[in-house]
Design an enzyme around this catalytic site. Structure first.
Site, PDB file in Angstrom:
ATOM      1  N   CYS A  82      -0.242  -1.824  -4.421  1.00  0.00           N
ATOM      2  CA  CYS A  82       0.306  -1.294  -5.669  1.00  0.00           C
ATOM      3  C   CYS A  82       0.967  -2.404  -6.507  1.00  0.00           C
ATOM      4  O   CYS A  82       0.261  -3.240  -7.039  1.00  0.00           O
ATOM      5  CB  CYS A  82       1.226  -0.120  -5.364  1.00  0.00           C
ATOM      6  SG  CYS A  82       1.381   0.973  -6.773  1.00  0.00           S
ATOM      7  N   HIS A 175      -0.914   3.452  -1.657  1.00  0.00           N
ATOM      8  CA  HIS A 175       0.185   3.113  -0.728  1.00  0.00           C
ATOM      9  C   HIS A 175      -0.185   3.445   0.723  1.00  0.00           C
ATOM     10  O   HIS A 175       0.188   4.503   1.224  1.00  0.00           O
ATOM     11  CB  HIS A 175       1.440   3.916  -1.095  1.00  0.00           C
ATOM     12  CG  HIS A 175       2.170   3.370  -2.269  1.00  0.00           C
ATOM     13  ND1 HIS A 175       3.245   2.516  -2.155  1.00  0.00           N
ATOM     14  CD2 HIS A 175       1.974   3.553  -3.591  1.00  0.00           C
ATOM     15  CE1 HIS A 175       3.683   2.192  -3.350  1.00  0.00           C
ATOM     16  NE2 HIS A 175       2.931   2.814  -4.246  1.00  0.00           N
ATOM     17  N   GLU A 177       1.137   2.526   3.311  1.00  0.00           N
ATOM     18  CA  GLU A 177       2.323   2.575   4.183  1.00  0.00           C
ATOM     19  C   GLU A 177       2.966   3.966   4.149  1.00  0.00           C
ATOM     20  O   GLU A 177       3.918   4.219   4.857  1.00  0.00           O
ATOM     21  CB  GLU A 177       3.331   1.476   3.787  1.00  0.00           C
ATOM     22  CG  GLU A 177       4.194   1.746   2.568  1.00  0.00           C
ATOM     23  CD  GLU A 177       3.453   1.634   1.229  1.00  0.00           C
ATOM     24  OE1 GLU A 177       2.214   1.484   1.221  1.00  0.00           O
ATOM     25  OE2 GLU A 177       4.137   1.734   0.195  1.00  0.00           O
TER      26      GLU A 177
HETATM   27  N1  GLN Z   1       4.081   0.995 -11.750  1.00  0.00           N
HETATM   28  C1  GLN Z   1       4.536  -0.078 -10.905  1.00  0.00           C
HETATM   29  C2  GLN Z   1       4.402  -1.428 -11.582  1.00  0.00           C
HETATM   30  O1  GLN Z   1       3.783  -1.548 -12.568  1.00  0.00           O
HETATM   31  C3  GLN Z   1       3.793  -0.086  -9.582  1.00  0.00           C
HETATM   32  C4  GLN Z   1       4.062   1.188  -8.837  1.00  0.00           C
HETATM   33  C5  GLN Z   1       4.056   1.077  -7.367  1.00  0.00           C
HETATM   34  O2  GLN Z   1       4.099  -0.017  -6.771  1.00  0.00           O
HETATM   35  N2  GLN Z   1       4.079   2.220  -6.742  1.00  0.00           N
HETATM   36  O3  GLN Z   1       4.932  -2.374 -11.084  1.00  0.00           O
END
Ligand code: GLN
Length: 194
Positions: A82, A175, A177
């Site tokens: 992410c 995610h 995790e």
């Molecule tokens: N929206 C977040 C970003 O741009 C990422 C979201 C996440 O890691 N769950 O950094």
């Protein structure tokens, strides 16, 4: 006896504790990474989800950008989930984030719109076997373009790329995790064993 693998998990902000718990369950040793000296001797590194602007700022404040880049360029397996995916990308749609500039992908932050900020969906990936994987997306980025050396590992039904690999670099926009299915962690550990 073979040497136990030690995985560093960047622990500046975001979902690092969850990664550590899963890695330990899978038999790896773990280390929270906050300072450049913490990186010494690790066999792999995870950059967790969280807020990429914050993690990026803290990586700069703690002088982590240069040593992480150097280790990744010399082959250290690195997995960005992410926000971590955003931080590995060479191109980000929104340049307020200073990235590690390592992987030949272009990413769009917060790509799934407001009403879909969080959702989960079934994915297939040859990387983790035949069984469908339930992926959790939280204000997730998407990969809008990939370079020639990048292998796409998973797509949504509409073709959106959500997992990819370029040699020693792995990225997932969801995610892994946060679910009980630990096949992506096993896949990352297999990148180290090779
Ligand atoms: N929206 C977040 C970003 O741009 C990422 C979201 C996440 O890691 N769950 O950094």
């Amino acid at each position: 006896m073979t040497k136990q693998i030690t995985i560093g998990v960047l622990a500046l902000q975001g979902a690092f504790i969850e990664h550590i718990g899963i890695l330990q369950n899978l038999g790896a040793a773990t280390r929270e990474i906050r300072l450049p000296e913490d990186l010494e001797g690790i066999d792999g590194l995870i950059i967790p989800g969280g807020e990429s602007t914050t993690i990026s700022k803290l990586m700069q404040d703690y002088s982590l950008i240069t040593p992480i880049k150097k280790m990744a360029k010399s082959g250290l397996p690195v997995w960005g989930t992410c926000a971590g995916l955003i931080l590995l990308a060479k191109k980000i749609d929104n340049q307020i984030v200073t990235s590690l500039d390592l992987m030949d992908i272009e990413v769009t932050r917060n790509a799934f719109g407001r009403q879909k900020e969080s959702f989960s969906t079934g994915l297939s990936s040859h990387a983790i076997g035949d069984k469908q994987y339930e992926a959790v997306f939280i204000r997730a980025p998407l990969i809008s373009d990939t370079g020639k050396k990048v292998e796409v590992l998973a797509k949504l039904e509409d073709g959106t790329i959500v997992a990819a690999r370029e040699n020693n670099l792995l990225v997932t926009s969801f995610h892994p995790e946060l679910t009980l299915d630990h096949r992506w962690h096993q896949y990352f550990l297999s990148m180290i064993n090779k």
